[in-house]
Write a protein that holds these residues in place. Sequence first.
Motif, PDB file in Angstrom:
ATOM      1  N   UNK A 424      20.869  32.657   2.112  1.00  0.00           N
ATOM      2  CA  UNK A 424      19.627  32.731   1.241  1.00  0.00           C
ATOM      3  C   UNK A 424      18.859  31.649   1.017  1.00  0.00           C
ATOM      4  N   UNK A 425      17.776  31.600   0.311  1.00  0.00           N
ATOM      5  CA  UNK A 425      16.858  30.344  -0.046  1.00  0.00           C
ATOM      6  C   UNK A 425      17.885  29.389  -1.007  1.00  0.00           C
ATOM      7  N   UNK A 426      17.868  28.170  -0.659  1.00  0.00           N
ATOM      8  CA  UNK A 426      18.770  27.138  -1.337  1.00  0.00           C
ATOM      9  C   UNK A 426      18.376  27.072  -2.630  1.00  0.00           C
ATOM     10  N   UNK A 427      17.401  27.450  -3.275  1.00  0.00           N
ATOM     11  CA  UNK A 427      17.087  27.282  -4.568  1.00  0.00           C
ATOM     12  C   UNK A 427      17.975  28.385  -5.331  1.00  0.00           C
ATOM     13  N   UNK A 428      17.996  29.764  -4.516  1.00  0.00           N
ATOM     14  CA  UNK A 428      18.803  30.772  -5.285  1.00  0.00           C
ATOM     15  C   UNK A 428      20.219  30.209  -5.082  1.00  0.00           C
ATOM     16  N   UNK A 429      20.682  29.735  -4.123  1.00  0.00           N
ATOM     17  CA  UNK A 429      22.020  29.128  -4.066  1.00  0.00           C
ATOM     18  C   UNK A 429      22.353  28.415  -5.311  1.00  0.00           C
ATOM     19  N   UNK A 430      21.501  27.226  -5.475  1.00  0.00           N
ATOM     20  CA  UNK A 430      21.665  26.380  -6.367  1.00  0.00           C
ATOM     21  C   UNK A 430      21.904  27.006  -7.617  1.00  0.00           C
ATOM     22  N   UNK A 471      23.256  41.281   3.024  1.00  0.00           N
ATOM     23  CA  UNK A 471      21.883  41.682   2.717  1.00  0.00           C
ATOM     24  C   UNK A 471      21.657  43.101   3.009  1.00  0.00           C
ATOM     25  N   UNK A 472      20.642  43.470   2.034  1.00  0.00           N
ATOM     26  CA  UNK A 472      20.298  44.927   1.735  1.00  0.00           C
ATOM     27  C   UNK A 472      18.860  45.146   1.346  1.00  0.00           C
ATOM     28  N   UNK A 473      18.163  45.902   2.154  1.00  0.00           N
ATOM     29  CA  UNK A 473      16.584  46.108   1.895  1.00  0.00           C
ATOM     30  C   UNK A 473      15.916  44.830   1.599  1.00  0.00           C
ATOM     31  N   UNK A 474      15.991  43.921   2.248  1.00  0.00           N
ATOM     32  CA  UNK A 474      15.320  42.444   2.076  1.00  0.00           C
ATOM     33  C   UNK A 474      15.602  41.739   0.988  1.00  0.00           C
ATOM     34  N   UNK A 475      16.861  42.097   0.424  1.00  0.00           N
ATOM     35  CA  UNK A 475      17.391  41.329  -0.679  1.00  0.00           C
ATOM     36  C   UNK A 475      18.906  40.660  -0.375  1.00  0.00           C
ATOM     37  N   UNK A 476      19.278  39.898  -1.181  1.00  0.00           N
ATOM     38  CA  UNK A 476      20.804  39.652  -0.982  1.00  0.00           C
ATOM     39  C   UNK A 476      21.457  40.289  -2.147  1.00  0.00           C
ATOM     40  N   UNK A 477      22.434  40.921  -2.158  1.00  0.00           N
ATOM     41  CA  UNK A 477      23.435  41.687  -3.124  1.00  0.00           C
ATOM     42  C   UNK A 477      24.975  41.005  -3.122  1.00  0.00           C
TER      43      UNK A 477
END
Length: 724
Positions: A424-430, A471-477
Motif C-alpha cells: 500500500x502507499x507509504x503515506x497510508x502505512x505511516x 487487497x480487495x476491489x482496488x482497496x486494502x482491507x
Amino acid sequence: MDPLAAIRETFFQECEEQLAELENGLLAMEAGDTDPETINAVFRAVHSIKGGAGAFSLEALVRFAHVFETALDEMRSGRLAPTNEVLKTLLRAADVLADHVRAAHDGSAVDEAHTAELAEELKALDPNGATAGEESEGEEDWGDFEFKPMSVDVPAAPAGPSGWRVSFKPRADLYAKANEAALLLRELGRLGQTTVELDASGLPALTELDPEAAYLAWTVTVTGDADETSIREVFEFVDGDCELEVSPLAAVAAEGEASATPVEDPGETLDIGALLARVQAVAEPPSPQQVPPAAPAPAAVATPADPSSPPDGQGQPRKPEAGATIRVDLERVDRLIDLVGELVINQAMLSQRVMEAGFARASGVAMGLDELEQLTREIQDSVMAIRAQPVKSVFQRMPRLVREVAAMTGKPVRLVTEGEGTEVDKTVIERLADPLTHMIRNAIDHGLESPEKRAAAGKPAEGVVRLTAAHRSGRIVIEVADDGGGINRERVKSIAIEKGLVAPDAALSDEEIDNLIFMPGFSTASEVSDISGRGVGMDVVRRSIQALGGRITISSRPGKGSTFTMSLPLTLAVLDGMVVSVQGQTLVAPITAIVETLLPKAGDVHSLGGSARVIAIRDTYVPLIDVGMALGYRAGPLDATQGVALLIEGEGGARAALLVDAIQGQRQVVIKSLEANYRQVPGVAAATILGDGRVALILDIDTIVAVSRGADSLRAEKRLAATG
C-alpha cells in the motif's frame, strides 16, 4: 553537512532493519522454527547493532547488546535450549534493545532499572550459572560493567607451544561489504610473529575468473602472547562473511598436523609483504604476449553450465544476485509523484483541446495522444510502485504492543498476522500505526475475557488476536479480530443513554448499537487506566481512517468475538473514475465500486413513500439514491427515466444504485485533498482537476449510501459539520 552525522543516521536506519529481523526470528522460533540459520540470523542482528554502536561509543547500548548477544551465543552453540520461557525473555530483551536504540537516536531516557533487571535475567540463562558471571569482565555488577568494544569470552589455551593457527577463507560477501583480506592479515601481524601460507588451489583459469568471487584462503600461524580474544577481535566485523577457525598450536601439534588447510607448497612460507605482492601479481591481467595460445586439457571436464548462467569459476552456474537497492529521501519521491500528477493533468488537458479542435480519432495527432496517454499511465504506475510498501513495517510493531498490554491485563494473548506482504502507499502505512494500536489495545482489554471466564466458557485460556491485510476491489482491507466475548450490546446502549448520546426510547438495530462505540466520549471502561477509560479511543480511530479516505465497520457475535474491518485506498494520489454530471455539476465516482451502468425504465422504479425509491435489477430490488438530492444540489427527485443509474457495491457487499444525470466518460484522475485545502464535506472523499481545468468532486460512495439509508440526509449531516 557533517559526514559523521550522515553515517550515524544510516546506522540507525540499519538498526531498524536489524531489530525487525531480530523480532521476526524470535517470533519464528516461538512458533516452532528450529532451523539453525534462524538462530544465526537473530545472533547476527544483535551482533551488528553492538558493533555499530561501539563505533559511535554508545556504551549503554553496547553493554546491553553484549549481554543479549552472550545469551544468544549460548543458544547458537546448543548449550541453551529455545524453550518458551527463554524465548519470552529474549523477546522482552529485544524490546529493551529497541528502546536503547531509540534513546541513542533521539536522546530520550531509558528505564535503567528495567534494563538491569532484564540483563540479570539474560545472565541467568547461562547454563554455567554464577560461575560464568563471576569470570566475565565486570558483568557480575551491571552498574560496574567495563565497556570493552568487541570482546569475546573464550576458554584459555591448553598448555604447549604458545600461539595460534588461524584458518581464514573469505566469502564474496566480505569483499562486497568493502572489507579487505590484506588488512585483516596485517592486523594479525601486529599481534606477534606471523607465518602466512596461501592456498590458491581454488583460483580458476583467467578466462573463468569472476572479479566479484572469492577464491583465496590463508593459514596464519601467530606466535607470541596474543590470546584467542585478540585473534577473533581482528575478524569481528567480518563474522559471518568468512570461514574462520582458530586453534591453539598445542592442539595442532598434538594431532601432528603441519597445516590446518591445504596449500600449494607446504614448505613455502611468506611474510606479509611477499604475500601482498603475490596476490597483486595473481590479480593483474596478463598482457597479450603472456597469454598462452592454448590451455592444456584438464584432467576432468565438468558438465557445461547453462549458457544463460555465467559460471562462477568452479563449473557451477552463478547464483542469482539480490536486487540492488539505493536509499532515496522521501521528499524526492514525493516531488516526483507530484510532477507525474501534473503530467497526467496536462496530458488530459491536451487531449481535451484536441477533441475540441475536432481532430478525427484516426488522425496522427489523436493517435500520438493515445500513445502519450498510455506512456503517461505506465510512468505513473511505475512511480507509484516506488512508494508502495508492504504493511509488514506496521505489523512488526504490534507483537511488542500485544506483549505489553497482555502483561498489564494479566491475559495470555497470541497475535496471529496474515498478509504482511500486502503493499500500500507509504503515506497510508505511516498513518495506520495509531489506529491499529488503539484497536489492538481495545481488543485485548475489552474484547478478550479473563482466563477464568474463558475457561468457564470452554475456551482456551490464551486469547487470540488476528491481524490480517488483503487487497480487495482496488482497496486494502485490514481486519483486527479477537475470539473474545463480543460486544455487550445491552451495556453499550445503557452507557450511551447514560451519557445522553441516544434517546432512552430509541429503537436501535444491532449494527447501530455496535457503531455507538465510535461516538466521541464513549467508553465502556469502569475506571481510567494506562490502557483505556478516557473515552478517546475508537472515535479517534474512525476519524483517522476517514481522513485517509477509508471507512471502518464492525461485526460482532456474542460469545464468539468481534471483527473490525478497515477499508482504505491503495494510494492517496490517483484513481480510475467515472466522470458524471449531476444538476450541472461534474463529479467523479471511483470505478472500482461500480458494477454496471443502466438506463432505468419506468416499470422498474418503485416509490416507498416520500423521496425513497427502489429499482428492480435482475429479480432483486436495490435502493435508488438520487446523488443530486443527497448532496443538496436539488430539492426534488430527478425523474429516473431521464437519468443514468450506477449500480455500485459497498465494502460490506450491499448494493445500491446511484442516479445521475449523465455519464461523461472514464478517466484516471489525480486526487487532491479537499480536507487539507478546504474542510471535510460529508459524501465527498476528495477533489480533482479535469482536463479543461475545472475542479470536480470525488464521491464517497459508501457514505452517501449509508446516510441515505437512514432517516437523516447528507444535508443534515453537513449542517452538523458546519456547526461543529
